[in-house]
Scaffold this motif. Sequence first.
Motif, mmCIF file in Angstrom:
data_model
loop_
_atom_site.group_PDB
_atom_site.id
_atom_site.type_symbol
_atom_site.label_atom_id
_atom_site.label_comp_id
_atom_site.label_asym_id
_atom_site.label_seq_id
_atom_site.Cartn_x
_atom_site.Cartn_y
_atom_site.Cartn_z
ATOM 1 N N LYS A 67 0.819 -1.217 0.000
ATOM 2 C CA LYS A 67 0.000 0.000 0.000
ATOM 3 C C LYS A 67 0.851 1.265 0.000
ATOM 4 O O LYS A 67 0.378 2.332 -0.401
ATOM 5 N N SER A 68 2.106 1.156 0.416
ATOM 6 C CA SER A 68 2.993 2.322 0.377
ATOM 7 C C SER A 68 3.580 2.541 -1.009
ATOM 8 O O SER A 68 4.235 3.551 -1.260
ATOM 9 N N SER A 70 2.951 1.336 -5.493
ATOM 10 C CA SER A 70 1.972 1.490 -6.578
ATOM 11 C C SER A 70 1.640 0.188 -7.276
ATOM 12 O O SER A 70 0.963 0.201 -8.296
ATOM 13 N N TYR A 75 -0.416 -5.945 -3.842
ATOM 14 C CA TYR A 75 -1.330 -5.696 -2.728
ATOM 15 C C TYR A 75 -2.413 -6.781 -2.674
ATOM 16 O O TYR A 75 -2.708 -7.330 -1.614
ATOM 17 N N ASP A 95 -9.029 -3.233 0.324
ATOM 18 C CA ASP A 95 -9.376 -1.808 0.288
ATOM 19 C C ASP A 95 -9.645 -1.416 -1.168
ATOM 20 O O ASP A 95 -8.744 -0.975 -1.890
ATOM 21 N N ASP A 97 -11.341 1.069 -2.375
ATOM 22 C CA ASP A 97 -11.183 2.509 -2.635
ATOM 23 C C ASP A 97 -9.722 2.830 -2.966
ATOM 24 O O ASP A 97 -9.439 3.604 -3.889
ATOM 25 N N TRP A 98 -8.818 2.221 -2.219
ATOM 26 C CA TRP A 98 -7.384 2.457 -2.490
ATOM 27 C C TRP A 98 -7.023 1.927 -3.879
ATOM 28 O O TRP A 98 -6.279 2.576 -4.619
ATOM 29 N N THR A 101 -8.423 4.308 -6.555
ATOM 30 C CA THR A 101 -7.649 5.562 -6.567
ATOM 31 C C THR A 101 -6.263 5.339 -7.161
ATOM 32 O O THR A 101 -5.775 6.148 -7.963
ATOM 33 N N LYS A 102 -5.632 4.245 -6.776
ATOM 34 C CA LYS A 102 -4.276 3.975 -7.261
ATOM 35 C C LYS A 102 -4.277 3.679 -8.759
ATOM 36 O O LYS A 102 -3.386 4.147 -9.492
#
Length: 455
Positions: A67-68, A70, A75, A95, A97-98, A101-102
């Motif tokens: 998650k830190s 790309s 993930y 997640d 949403d993450w 967004t990513k």
Amino acid sequence: MERNKLAYFTAIENQGGVVVRETPKFDLDLYIQNYKGRTRWERLYHIGRTSVPLCVDALKAAVQEAKSGSDVMRYKYAVDSLRQVAPDEPEALLDQDWIDTKNKEIRNTTEHLQAELQGYKNNLIKESIRMGHEDLGKHYEAIGDLETAMDSYWKMRPDVSSADQLADIGKLLIRIAIERHDWKTVSNHLSKHVNAANDSDPKAKALRTYSKIANGIASLGQERYREAAFSFVWASADVPPSVYDKIASPNDVAIYGGLLALATMDRNELQTNLLDNDSFREFLQREPHIRRAITQFVNGRYAACIEILESYRPDYLLDIYLQKHVHKLYADIRTKSIVQYLKPFSCVRLETMQKAFNGPGPSIEDELFMMIREGKLNARIDSINKSILPISVDSRQKMQSATLERFGNYEKQALDRIRRMNIIAADLEVKGTGKTAAMNPIQGGMAVDDSAAVA
């Protein structure tokens, strides 16, 4: 959770994977701090899928590491594995949403970098084109598209303006190849980009050390153990770990170099190349048990050496590069130890060998029998008296055989010289072409093919 763990690791074992149930001696947080870049996630994920005691902590750390960055796929892999082991952990929930967004951020960044690179190409600015390819390559590497990243790094070559830039490209290509475990590509790029480094300059010294460590990893992957050992052993400890922490750590250099050297070098070579090597001794200070194992082997205390290594076997099985080779390396070290142990004796009781190498457990007789059968040990087993008798080479017979062989070679050479002198005295032309003999009309003599007769 224990039931989930059992099902998870049973499935891994059924697929041929390695499962380590013993608790390793290293601390996970301190261990992973030695690395930077994408290798951090790869090592955490590997430990999570191998170590029963550390699997939950390692997979949770792998989720946070992914998650830190790309790489969305990494993930998802980490979350999926954690959900199978510990479904109640907060990190085991995907997640979405993450991810959305990513993915959007990745698309925007890709389009921006591609448009920027195209602008540089239109303006024919070589340095900007090179940097544009580098930025795009690092972006593809960060999102896990390693093949496209390597292609972008390769396209930097026509626009380099210095040897340092060419070396930097080589390091980028090598790093990608190591991550893909493409060992032949690593070796190819090392020969093209890095081998010209000179240790007189700090930058060149750093490049040389990076080259040694990368070549050691690639040689290990190809089971060229002796070459790998020398690569690690002659890496420079003066170079800061930040130079190579995206592929290995100083502790790795000590462990890889020490184990490979024990498996491939004799006692004198271990003393010269490891214990008397000031640079490698600095690496060994980080892993004192490896230094103790090497010292015990050099001093002839082979059972103590094996005992030290066995206590750290679980740790080495958790290493991404070493795991596949631990069994063979340990077997080679044990074989060498037994052979060296027997050298000074004309007869050793099996009971003594059992105490020295196996302790209370399976009989060592079967192991010795297999070593003799495979040609690794020149000895005989006396099953009646329960002893093993090393077969020593008769030094006198060996010397006589060598003398007779030399005399035969001398006699052959003397006859060849006499034959040549007689041919010349008979006014014949000597040819070494191997063709059929023919008359020489100019000299009036006969041309003779002497290639088979003259040395």
